[in-house]
Design a protein around this motif. Structure first.
Motif, PDB file in Angstrom:
ATOM      1  N   PRO A 117     -12.290  -8.615 -29.991  1.00 11.44           N
ATOM      2  CA  PRO A 117     -13.067  -9.663 -30.827  1.00 11.44           C
ATOM      3  C   PRO A 117     -11.468  -8.649 -31.500  1.00 11.44           C
ATOM      4  O   PRO A 117     -11.732  -8.240 -31.974  1.00 11.44           O
ATOM      5  CB  PRO A 117     -13.794  -9.227 -31.327  1.00 11.44           C
ATOM      6  CG  PRO A 117     -14.129  -9.150 -29.914  1.00 11.44           C
ATOM      7  CD  PRO A 117     -13.489  -8.299 -28.249  1.00 11.44           C
ATOM      8  N   GLY A 118     -11.351  -9.846 -32.850  1.00 14.89           N
ATOM      9  CA  GLY A 118     -10.295  -9.907 -33.594  1.00 14.89           C
ATOM     10  C   GLY A 118      -9.137  -9.383 -33.435  1.00 14.89           C
ATOM     11  O   GLY A 118      -7.759  -9.188 -34.103  1.00 14.89           O
ATOM     12  N   ASP A 119      -8.397  -9.481 -31.944  1.00 21.67           N
ATOM     13  CA  ASP A 119      -7.368  -8.961 -31.796  1.00 21.67           C
ATOM     14  C   ASP A 119      -6.809 -10.762 -31.886  1.00 21.67           C
ATOM     15  O   ASP A 119      -6.440 -11.901 -31.523  1.00 21.67           O
ATOM     16  CB  ASP A 119      -6.562  -8.885 -29.814  1.00 21.67           C
ATOM     17  CG  ASP A 119      -6.857  -7.609 -29.544  1.00 21.67           C
ATOM     18  OD1 ASP A 119      -7.248  -7.298 -30.141  1.00 21.67           O
ATOM     19  OD2 ASP A 119      -7.210  -7.771 -28.346  1.00 21.67           O
ATOM     20  N   LEU A 137     -12.444 -18.732 -28.314  1.00 17.60           N
ATOM     21  CA  LEU A 137     -13.193 -18.111 -27.149  1.00 17.60           C
ATOM     22  C   LEU A 137     -13.350 -16.816 -26.666  1.00 17.60           C
ATOM     23  O   LEU A 137     -14.505 -16.210 -26.913  1.00 17.60           O
ATOM     24  CB  LEU A 137     -13.580 -18.992 -25.840  1.00 17.60           C
ATOM     25  CG  LEU A 137     -15.124 -19.533 -25.344  1.00 17.60           C
ATOM     26  CD1 LEU A 137     -16.312 -19.597 -26.346  1.00 17.60           C
ATOM     27  CD2 LEU A 137     -14.787 -20.425 -24.009  1.00 17.60           C
ATOM     28  N   ALA A 138     -12.612 -16.478 -26.440  1.00 17.26           N
ATOM     29  CA  ALA A 138     -12.095 -14.739 -26.055  1.00 17.26           C
ATOM     30  C   ALA A 138     -12.593 -13.856 -27.881  1.00 17.26           C
ATOM     31  O   ALA A 138     -12.684 -13.008 -27.148  1.00 17.26           O
ATOM     32  CB  ALA A 138     -10.888 -14.872 -25.809  1.00 17.26           C
ATOM     33  N   GLY A 139     -12.386 -14.422 -28.710  1.00 18.70           N
ATOM     34  CA  GLY A 139     -12.224 -13.453 -29.576  1.00 18.70           C
ATOM     35  C   GLY A 139     -11.810 -13.431 -30.183  1.00 18.70           C
ATOM     36  O   GLY A 139     -11.575 -12.821 -31.753  1.00 18.70           O
ATOM     37  N   GLY A 140     -10.273 -13.652 -30.140  1.00 14.16           N
ATOM     38  CA  GLY A 140      -9.253 -13.605 -30.931  1.00 14.16           C
ATOM     39  C   GLY A 140      -8.912 -14.607 -31.687  1.00 14.16           C
ATOM     40  O   GLY A 140      -9.867 -15.621 -32.439  1.00 14.16           O
ATOM     41  N   VAL A 141      -8.047 -14.651 -32.021  1.00 15.03           N
ATOM     42  CA  VAL A 141      -7.883 -15.005 -33.905  1.00 15.03           C
ATOM     43  C   VAL A 141      -5.967 -15.671 -33.771  1.00 15.03           C
ATOM     44  O   VAL A 141      -5.211 -15.020 -32.971  1.00 15.03           O
ATOM     45  CB  VAL A 141      -7.495 -15.093 -34.902  1.00 15.03           C
ATOM     46  CG1 VAL A 141      -7.234 -15.034 -35.972  1.00 15.03           C
ATOM     47  CG2 VAL A 141      -9.115 -13.917 -34.768  1.00 15.03           C
ATOM     48  N   PRO A 142      -5.692 -16.737 -32.937  1.00  8.58           N
ATOM     49  CA  PRO A 142      -4.455 -17.781 -32.696  1.00  8.58           C
ATOM     50  C   PRO A 142      -4.012 -17.648 -34.433  1.00  8.58           C
ATOM     51  O   PRO A 142      -4.683 -18.089 -35.034  1.00  8.58           O
ATOM     52  CB  PRO A 142      -4.880 -18.587 -33.067  1.00  8.58           C
ATOM     53  CG  PRO A 142      -6.474 -18.719 -32.948  1.00  8.58           C
ATOM     54  CD  PRO A 142      -7.122 -17.639 -33.123  1.00  8.58           C
ATOM     55  N   VAL A 143      -3.082 -17.351 -34.491  1.00  5.29           N
ATOM     56  CA  VAL A 143      -1.433 -17.138 -35.632  1.00  5.29           C
ATOM     57  C   VAL A 143      -0.829 -18.242 -35.678  1.00  5.29           C
ATOM     58  O   VAL A 143       0.320 -18.053 -34.828  1.00  5.29           O
ATOM     59  CB  VAL A 143      -1.697 -15.902 -35.674  1.00  5.29           C
ATOM     60  CG1 VAL A 143      -0.073 -15.855 -37.513  1.00  5.29           C
ATOM     61  CG2 VAL A 143      -2.584 -14.763 -35.901  1.00  5.29           C
ATOM     62  N   GLU A 144      -0.357 -19.195 -36.209  1.00  2.00           N
ATOM     63  CA  GLU A 144      -0.093 -20.550 -35.645  1.00  2.00           C
ATOM     64  C   GLU A 144       1.814 -20.624 -36.781  1.00  2.00           C
ATOM     65  O   GLU A 144       1.483 -19.548 -37.604  1.00  2.00           O
ATOM     66  CB  GLU A 144      -0.409 -21.534 -36.646  1.00  2.00           C
ATOM     67  CG  GLU A 144      -1.435 -21.605 -35.280  1.00  2.00           C
ATOM     68  CD  GLU A 144      -2.159 -23.583 -36.046  1.00  2.00           C
ATOM     69  OE1 GLU A 144      -1.656 -24.005 -36.948  1.00  2.00           O
ATOM     70  OE2 GLU A 144      -2.838 -23.155 -35.970  1.00  2.00           O
ATOM     71  N   VAL A 145       2.293 -20.829 -36.017  1.00  4.70           N
ATOM     72  CA  VAL A 145       3.818 -20.086 -36.206  1.00  4.70           C
ATOM     73  C   VAL A 145       4.562 -22.040 -36.041  1.00  4.70           C
ATOM     74  O   VAL A 145       5.191 -22.141 -35.406  1.00  4.70           O
ATOM     75  CB  VAL A 145       4.786 -19.564 -35.827  1.00  4.70           C
ATOM     76  CG1 VAL A 145       6.172 -19.041 -36.485  1.00  4.70           C
ATOM     77  CG2 VAL A 145       4.167 -17.727 -35.549  1.00  4.70           C
TER      78      VAL A 145
END
Length: 405
Positions: A117-119, A137-145
């Motif tokens: 979470p938070g990665d 869903l895995a708790g991650g944060v997608p960072v769009e470029v």
């Protein structure tokens, strides 16, 4: 106060826009409407006969009527390792392979296994619609470029550098790309891989379109182009696109042994083994020649050139020529805010989603709007459909979009 019937985690998942468009197009076709579907990324060719025959033969063998190892049939894992060395120059042990229910399960397994979470995960954009949902869903944060058509939809190291934070764990890398068809050069792949290694990042690379490149452009695996990544790389792949096997549902992930062991444990509780019959079909596919995909590429290349020329003939549409996969990603930002005549009057779409809906309603052509893959203002069209349908669909688009005021 009553509790919500559906969990927040699942409620937050967006529907697959590509499958939704394809489902609507097929429903209209079933109702007798002459819909042309550019939505799904699915070859219109049948699975090669020798692959089908391998499945038929397997179905008659009682040993394939039973449970098999959750991580995949040993003979298929060995063949995938050999195929990876053959096609990517990347040597792996069969223990580093997990056979999954299609490429999507490989994506979910990977992010569920690597992300806390938070990665943060850097996601070059436009992206395939499933990636950010699997990350969240895995708790991650997608960072769009985002990389637009002016740079051929290819992100740069400078853009990636600007996106890194102390929470960044993974770079997602896809070449050839769905949805844009963009292909990174060997030099660009090596540069990005070296950058990720220097940052200490994992790289998750989706190579499912590895055999679909054009104009002499080579496929380059980041795993081999950037050996400095060491064991912090996971490869996603499958038989769906190369062998026209989208419905067979066989994919795989390749990575370091500890990650694969953990992902296999996850899969053992989720779906257990992939159906044995498709696994044997996949074994025939990856062990055989690439004759089938070479034949399909001739048709794809012809359609690629036709659709690019047809779309670029429309005022307000800019469509770069893709170097891989079987999609074009058309820039239609100049058409937004324009007025279009409709059966009931006029319409003025402000987003590519509204434009795609208008196109389906007015001329019965199904395309996927840019909102499914990142910013609004674009349309993805798959050219993995018959030549006649492609020509008819493009003609309808030319006639309709050409009426913009």
């Amino acid at each position: 106060m009553s509790a919500a019937r559906v969990s927040q985690r699942i409620s937050a998942i967006a529907e697959s826009a590509t499958l939704a468009v394809d489902a609507k197009a097929k429903a209209l076709k079933a109702a007798g409407r002459p819909v042309i579907g550019f939505g799904a990324g699915e070859p219109d060719f049948p699975t090669p006969d020798y692959i089908v025959q391998a499945a038929i033969d397997a179905a008659g063998q009682p040993k394939y009527h039973r449970y098999s190892p959750a991580g995949g049939l040993p003979e298929l894992k060995k063949a995938i390792a050999e195929k990876t060395l053959r096609d990517s120059g990347y040597a792996v042990d069969p223990s580093q392979v997990l056979v999954t229910n299609g490429g999507k399960q490989a994506v979910y397994n990977t992010f569920a296994t690597l992300v806390d979470p938070g990665d943060e995960v850097i996601v070059p954009t436009p992206f395939w619609t499933t990636y950010p949902e699997a990350i969240r869903l895995a708790g991650g944060v997608p960072v769009e470029v985002f990389a637009g058509p002016e740079q051929d939809y290819l992100v740069t190291v400078e853009q990636l550098e600007a996106a890194v934070t102390d929470r960044t764990k993974i770079l997602l890398f896809v070449s050839p790309s769905n949805p844009t068809g963009a292909v990174y050069s060997p030099e660009q792949v090596a540069e990005i891989g070296a950058w990720a290694a220097a940052k200490g990042l994992w790289v998750v690379t989706d190579e499912i379109y590895e055999h679909l490149t054009y104009d002499g452009v080579p496929f380059t695996s980041i795993a081999t182009a950037a050996p400095e990544l060491g064991d912090k790389v996971v490869i996603l792949n499958g038989v769906a696109k190369t062998y026209a096997m989208t419905g067979w549902r066989v994919g795989w992930m390749i990575g370091p042994a500890d990650v694969i062991k953990a992902a296999t444990n996850l899969q053992s509780h989720a779906t257990s083994n992939v159906s044995n019959i498709p696994q044997i079909a996949a074994l025939a596919a990856v062990s055989g020649q690439l004759t089938a995909v070479d034949e399909m590429k001739v048709a794809f290349d012809r359609r690629r050139k036709a659709i690019v020329a047809g779309l670029n003939a429309i005022d307000g549409v800019e469509c770069p020529t893709p170097k891989g996969a079987f999609y074009v990603y058309a820039d239609v930002r100049a058409l937004l805010g324009k007025e279009f005549p409709t059966a009931s009057g006029t319409a003025t779409p402000q987003t590519s989603a509204e434009l795609a809906s208008l196109i389906l309603d007015e001329v019965e052509v199904a395309v996927v709007p840019g909102e499914a893959f990142g910013p609004s203002g674009f349309l993805r069209l798959s050219y993995a459909l018959g030549d006649d349908d492609l020509a008819t669909g493009v003609q309808r688009l030319q006639e309709f979009l050409g009426k913009a005021q």
